[in-house]
Design a protein around this motif. Sequence first.
Motif, PDB file in Angstrom:
ATOM      1  N   GLY A 188      71.912  48.129   3.576  1.00  0.00           N
ATOM      2  CA  GLY A 188      71.848  49.424   4.332  1.00  0.00           C
ATOM      3  C   GLY A 188      72.067  49.286   5.858  1.00  0.00           C
TER       4      GLY A 188
ATOM      5  N   HIS B 131      76.177  48.405   0.465  1.00  0.00           N
ATOM      6  CA  HIS B 131      75.112  49.248   1.146  1.00  0.00           C
ATOM      7  C   HIS B 131      75.162  48.657   2.378  1.00  0.00           C
TER       8      HIS B 131
ATOM      9  N   THR C 220      78.571  52.201   2.230  1.00  0.00           N
ATOM     10  CA  THR C 220      77.673  53.172   2.621  1.00  0.00           C
ATOM     11  C   THR C 220      77.780  53.659   4.249  1.00  0.00           C
TER      12      THR C 220
ATOM     13  N   ASN D 204      84.268  56.085   2.689  1.00  0.00           N
ATOM     14  CA  ASN D 204      83.135  55.422   3.218  1.00  0.00           C
ATOM     15  C   ASN D 204      82.072  56.306   3.868  1.00  0.00           C
ATOM     16  N   GLY D 205      80.920  55.992   3.997  1.00  0.00           N
ATOM     17  CA  GLY D 205      79.796  57.268   4.397  1.00  0.00           C
ATOM     18  C   GLY D 205      80.101  57.280   5.861  1.00  0.00           C
TER      19      GLY D 205
END
Length: 249
Positions: free
Chosen positions: A151, A182, A207, A233-234
């Motif tokens: 992340g 992530h 993410t 996509n985040g």
Amino acid sequence: IKLRSGLPTITETVTIDGATGGARRVEISGGGILRLQGIPVHGLAVIESFSTLKSLVINGFSGAGLLLTHLDEEMRPSLGPHIPERPGETWSDPCASPPSPMDPSECRPDRPSGDPDLPTLSAAGGGSHTILDSLIGTDATGTVAIPNGDGTLGSGGIVVLTAGNTIGGIGRNLRNVISGNHGNGVLLDRRNNRLLGNLIGVGAGNTLNGVLVDGGQFQNATCEIRGNTIVANGSNGVDAGFNFCEILS
């Protein structure tokens, strides 16, 4: 291939082709690797130059699924100028006056020179690799997420810290699926990198950004991003920051 420990760094020019011996692709899974003291484990870390990685499935690693780096880099990426992380911490522009940079080449030029033979930003070796027909961050179907990354900005699908690399190509049998990670789908640093015809975020998303271009805020990465499908996509589909990139359909 379900790993219990990380793979050695690739230090010579090689071709790794998963579509051999009757296989369509070879899957390399890092989900069973114990992460010690918070140190990320990368799937394949490649230094030197001119390697080809083709027809692989790479998933479950805590660092990058693929890390393209060189001998002078640490095995985890460092992104641009220091960004404050703690409350009350401040950051100053190293190219402002004052302060001024130790080396003027650290600052962003007014425009790119257009010289394809420029060295990498850190004047180190490595690069000119080709990544084809691989699934990074998914299962073998390309639709179910098995994430690479933790992340953070420097983790995720593919992290490129050298120049002159080509990821994908214009053709179904050349493109990569880079989804489910992530972190960023692809992080591009340095000059003259090409991202062509890939599916980024399709099916499982990433993410953070689909593509993050980070040459350092004052260091001027260059790239060509063409013919990709970038969805789900985040954060941003493409974040090119202060860098010079052609982004074409």
